[in-house]
Design an enzyme around this catalytic site. Sequence first.
Site, PDB file in Angstrom:
ATOM      1  N   GLY A  43       2.652  -3.289   8.068  1.00  0.00           N
ATOM      2  CA  GLY A  43       2.916  -3.667   9.448  1.00  0.00           C
ATOM      3  C   GLY A  43       4.331  -4.199   9.597  1.00  0.00           C
ATOM      4  CB  THR A  89      -0.905   0.001   1.246  1.00  0.00           C
ATOM      5  OG1 THR A  89      -1.622  -1.219   1.255  1.00  0.00           O
ATOM      6  CG2 THR A  89      -1.872   1.162   1.249  1.00  0.00           C
ATOM      7  CD  GLU A 121      -3.718  -8.529   4.020  1.00  0.00           C
ATOM      8  OE1 GLU A 121      -3.528  -8.755   2.813  1.00  0.00           O
ATOM      9  OE2 GLU A 121      -2.891  -7.950   4.746  1.00  0.00           O
TER      10      GLU A 121
HETATM   11  C1  LIG Z   1      -4.037  -1.756  10.471  1.00  0.00           C
HETATM   12  C2  LIG Z   1      -3.664  -1.825   9.031  1.00  0.00           C
HETATM   13  C3  LIG Z   1      -2.619  -2.638   8.632  1.00  0.00           C
HETATM   14  C4  LIG Z   1      -2.215  -2.662   7.299  1.00  0.00           C
HETATM   15  N1  LIG Z   1      -1.149  -3.450   6.933  1.00  0.00           N
HETATM   16  C5  LIG Z   1      -0.695  -3.392   5.665  1.00  0.00           C
HETATM   17  C6  LIG Z   1       0.485  -4.128   5.269  1.00  0.00           C
HETATM   18  O1  LIG Z   1       1.083  -4.860   6.065  1.00  0.00           O
HETATM   19  N2  LIG Z   1       0.933  -3.984   4.005  1.00  0.00           N
HETATM   20  C7  LIG Z   1       0.298  -3.196   3.089  1.00  0.00           C
HETATM   21  O2  LIG Z   1       0.771  -3.105   1.971  1.00  0.00           O
HETATM   22  N3  LIG Z   1      -0.830  -2.507   3.420  1.00  0.00           N
HETATM   23  C8  LIG Z   1      -1.332  -2.585   4.678  1.00  0.00           C
HETATM   24  N4  LIG Z   1      -2.476  -1.885   5.026  1.00  0.00           N
HETATM   25  C9  LIG Z   1      -3.188  -1.094   4.013  1.00  0.00           C
HETATM   26  C10 LIG Z   1      -4.491  -1.758   3.588  1.00  0.00           C
HETATM   27  O3  LIG Z   1      -4.221  -2.929   2.882  1.00  0.00           O
HETATM   28  C11 LIG Z   1      -5.317  -0.762   2.766  1.00  0.00           C
HETATM   29  O4  LIG Z   1      -5.610   0.344   3.587  1.00  0.00           O
HETATM   30  C12 LIG Z   1      -6.594  -1.428   2.286  1.00  0.00           C
HETATM   31  O5  LIG Z   1      -6.308  -2.328   1.240  1.00  0.00           O
HETATM   32  C13 LIG Z   1      -7.658  -0.437   1.824  1.00  0.00           C
HETATM   33  O6  LIG Z   1      -7.183   0.364   0.803  1.00  0.00           O
HETATM   34  P1  LIG Z   1      -7.291   1.950   0.831  1.00  0.00           P
HETATM   35  O7  LIG Z   1      -6.762   2.430   2.114  1.00  0.00           O
HETATM   36  O8  LIG Z   1      -6.687   2.375  -0.432  1.00  0.00           O
HETATM   37  O9  LIG Z   1      -8.845   2.256   0.836  1.00  0.00           O
HETATM   38  P2  LIG Z   1      -9.648   2.963  -0.348  1.00  0.00           P
HETATM   39  O10 LIG Z   1      -9.728   2.026  -1.500  1.00  0.00           O
HETATM   40  O11 LIG Z   1      -9.129   4.314  -0.604  1.00  0.00           O
HETATM   41  O12 LIG Z   1     -11.083   3.023   0.333  1.00  0.00           O
HETATM   42  C14 LIG Z   1     -11.739   4.239   0.741  1.00  0.00           C
HETATM   43  C15 LIG Z   1     -13.249   4.085   0.468  1.00  0.00           C
HETATM   44  O13 LIG Z   1     -13.484   4.097  -0.944  1.00  0.00           O
HETATM   45  C16 LIG Z   1     -14.283   2.999  -1.316  1.00  0.00           C
HETATM   46  N5  LIG Z   1     -13.883   2.569  -2.670  1.00  0.00           N
HETATM   47  C17 LIG Z   1     -12.639   2.589  -3.204  1.00  0.00           C
HETATM   48  N6  LIG Z   1     -12.673   2.121  -4.468  1.00  0.00           N
HETATM   49  C18 LIG Z   1     -13.948   1.776  -4.727  1.00  0.00           C
HETATM   50  C19 LIG Z   1     -14.623   1.194  -5.852  1.00  0.00           C
HETATM   51  N7  LIG Z   1     -13.970   0.869  -6.970  1.00  0.00           N
HETATM   52  N8  LIG Z   1     -15.950   0.967  -5.759  1.00  0.00           N
HETATM   53  C20 LIG Z   1     -16.613   1.267  -4.634  1.00  0.00           C
HETATM   54  N9  LIG Z   1     -16.043   1.796  -3.536  1.00  0.00           N
HETATM   55  C21 LIG Z   1     -14.730   2.057  -3.573  1.00  0.00           C
HETATM   56  C22 LIG Z   1     -13.994   1.944  -0.266  1.00  0.00           C
HETATM   57  O14 LIG Z   1     -15.081   1.002  -0.164  1.00  0.00           O
HETATM   58  C23 LIG Z   1     -13.839   2.787   1.000  1.00  0.00           C
HETATM   59  O15 LIG Z   1     -15.122   3.026   1.530  1.00  0.00           O
HETATM   60  C24 LIG Z   1      -2.904  -1.875   6.336  1.00  0.00           C
HETATM   61  C25 LIG Z   1      -3.984  -1.072   6.748  1.00  0.00           C
HETATM   62  C26 LIG Z   1      -4.372  -1.059   8.067  1.00  0.00           C
HETATM   63  C27 LIG Z   1      -5.529  -0.191   8.480  1.00  0.00           C
END
Ligand SMILES: Cc1cc2nc3c(=O)[nH]c(=O)nc-3n(C[C@H](O)[C@H](O)[C@H](O)COP(=O)(O)OP(=O)(O)OC[C@H]3O[C@@H](n4cnc5c(N)ncnc54)[C@H](O)[C@@H]3O)c2cc1C
Length: 650
Positions: free
Chosen positions: A175, A136, A417
């Site tokens: 993480g 991410t 995930e």
């Molecule tokens: C505690 C924690 C640990 C993590 N650990 C890791 C790790 O070890 N390695 C790593 O790489 N990442 C890690 N992450 C990141 C995590 O994998 C991402 O935050 C997650 O995949 C969600 O992606 P985003 O943040 O881009 O959310 P976004 O996609 O930006 O979501 C924001 C909103 O937009 C909506 N949305 C987005 N696209 C669409 C669509 N096409 N259609 C409809 N709705 C949509 C979503 O439903 C959500 O409501 C971690 C996150 C957390 C919170």
Amino acid sequence: MTSLEQVRQLSKIDQIQIAGLIFGSEQRAKEVKQFLADCEKIPEVQTNADFYNWSRKKQFLSKDKQGFSFMKMINNQVDDMEQYTGPMIYSATTNHYGVYLAMVVPALKILGTQEQINAWLDDLIQIRKAACYAQTELGHGSDIQSLQTTATYDKGTQEFVINTPTIQAAKFWPGDLGILANWALVFAQLIVDGTNYGVQSFMVQIRDEQTHKPLKGIEVGDIGPKMGYQVKDNGFLKFDNVRIPKFNMLAKYISISPQGKVMKEGDPKISYASMMMMRKLLNTVYPKAAAISLTIALRYSYTRQQFTNDKGVENSVIEYQTQQHKLLPLLANLFAVVLSGNVTSKFVDLNFTEVQKGNFSHMNACHSLLCGTKANYTHFVVNCAEWCRLSCGGHGYAHYSGLPSIYQEHSPNVTLEGENQIMFLQLARYLLKLLKTSQKNPEKIPEQFSLFKRINEILSFKCDQFQTSNILSLLESSVIHLITQTGMKMMQEIQGGMNPKAAWDYKLGTSLWESANYFIEYYKFVCFQNTILLVTHKQTQVVLTNLLNLFGVTILLQNPLALLENDVITQQTMKQLRDEYENLLNLIKPEALSLVESFCLADGGLRTTIGRADGKPYEYTYDWAVNENSLNKIDFSNTVNQLKNCRPKL
Ligand SMILES: Cc1cc2nc3c(=O)[nH]c(=O)nc-3n(C[C@H](O)[C@H](O)[C@H](O)COP(=O)(O)OP(=O)(O)OC[C@H]3O[C@@H](n4cnc5c(N)ncnc54)[C@H](O)[C@@H]3O)c2cc1C
């Protein structure tokens, strides 16, 4: 005799058989029970009762000892997912190095060549190389294809140059990255001779293995405090043209010749394989956290007494129908989740065995099912923790109840995930494809989705008189009506001039989500029902069937719209469903304690004062407040006197 003991003695179920279903076999259940009993005896794996009074730094430092004690107990057998059960149960929070064990090691095994596995696996397992999973970025998470970190191949030196071209491209959230990792599995766009070959994975050293200082060109650190996960060092990471050897790109399914010729083989989805393994973990191990919540809440509900009955005797709160309404459908859902999780887990294993042989035919079905179950199960665990907290009144709000930490620590699972909404949309896409397949090549429909072979029959089903034997047909009917309606809506939008992507994004989202979630509820019911067939003890089979029916009826009552809109059921059927629901609550209540105690959870793992096995909530709650709460060991008299002097004189 305490009231919990009375309830246990009146139970008619065979807990050993049920534990066998939960853990895969009676032998496995015995091993898990033994493992948890061993955990009870080892102080290092227990979470200190005062943990939530500590600073983030002290909490962080306390985790190393706990994590390593677990590793010693499981003898570094990181292949077996069930081995995570102990650490998940005993730690109030996530553990150090969990990400690399659950994601980086599987990723290396799946995506790496034998040479790469030989080069790194041993060092990874021994934590000489502690690698995080750096996918991410600040600007993109769900949309992996749009990641901006680049890995540009330099033919001259046969190296990749890893770079962070923009602030959005900074890795953010991985993480174990902020403080612990000295390596990272970095996901970056592969650029060769100006051509982009998509996102690939690269093993990159980020800190010196001796001094632990960041290497040249690396900026790395912890992202700051979060809602929970305080001991997880989720981190940021930037690369300023960092060079790594060509060998470091995981190359089982994509390779590059010294001259820069790129060769790919297999299904591109294989690059998500490690995420699939993590989703399998979320599906099989993490739902057991809901068993912790329910063990606590149900034990407390049998022992907690408020208000008297008509004979002047105090009622246990479990006697109230509303308390049963809060907890018993969750108990039924817990069994549906865990038993269907076991079935899915076997399918994931089969898929990976076949993929290793070059057969990708199960990949789509497996990926889609994992997406949907991950979203449904992780939501369930968090929702269950919150309802269990509410069902325990004031004491549920205290960390000593054990409940708030489950809510906090499992909340991120709905996001990480694969954000749940996106996960459901992926399953919905597959369901719409199956709708087409059902017309042209029904024989190609995978077993797990076989209801798509009977679409016409299901659409013609009507139910005027409800009987429990109709539950499965009603669930099938809801799924098929929802997905066919969604398909028709899609067609209408396209015929009205909208392009399919726009229709998908702006018009169909809620229908797609509803169809996918309903499919998973149906799938859980089928898996639960099939598992009950394995039970030989008659009374246990009766109780589990009631629990299954409670699960099905709850789902139908929560989401009856598709059935009503399509005249599958009448108002009379709805009333019968409600009556059956109340009847089932009554039938399950006497067995709820024994059912949840089949999960074999011991007191140390529950980390609770109000839900312990001996049912003495007040003794422990008072004892921990007086003796475990470090705030009471500090003499505040001087400080309070000083504060008094600072108060403005009114
Ligand atoms: C505690 C924690 C640990 C993590 N650990 C890791 C790790 O070890 N390695 C790593 O790489 N990442 C890690 N992450 C990141 C995590 O994998 C991402 O935050 C997650 O995949 C969600 O992606 P985003 O943040 O881009 O959310 P976004 O996609 O930006 O979501 C924001 C909103 O937009 C909506 N949305 C987005 N696209 C669409 C669509 N096409 N259609 C409809 N709705 C949509 C979503 O439903 C959500 O409501 C971690 C996150 C957390 C919170």
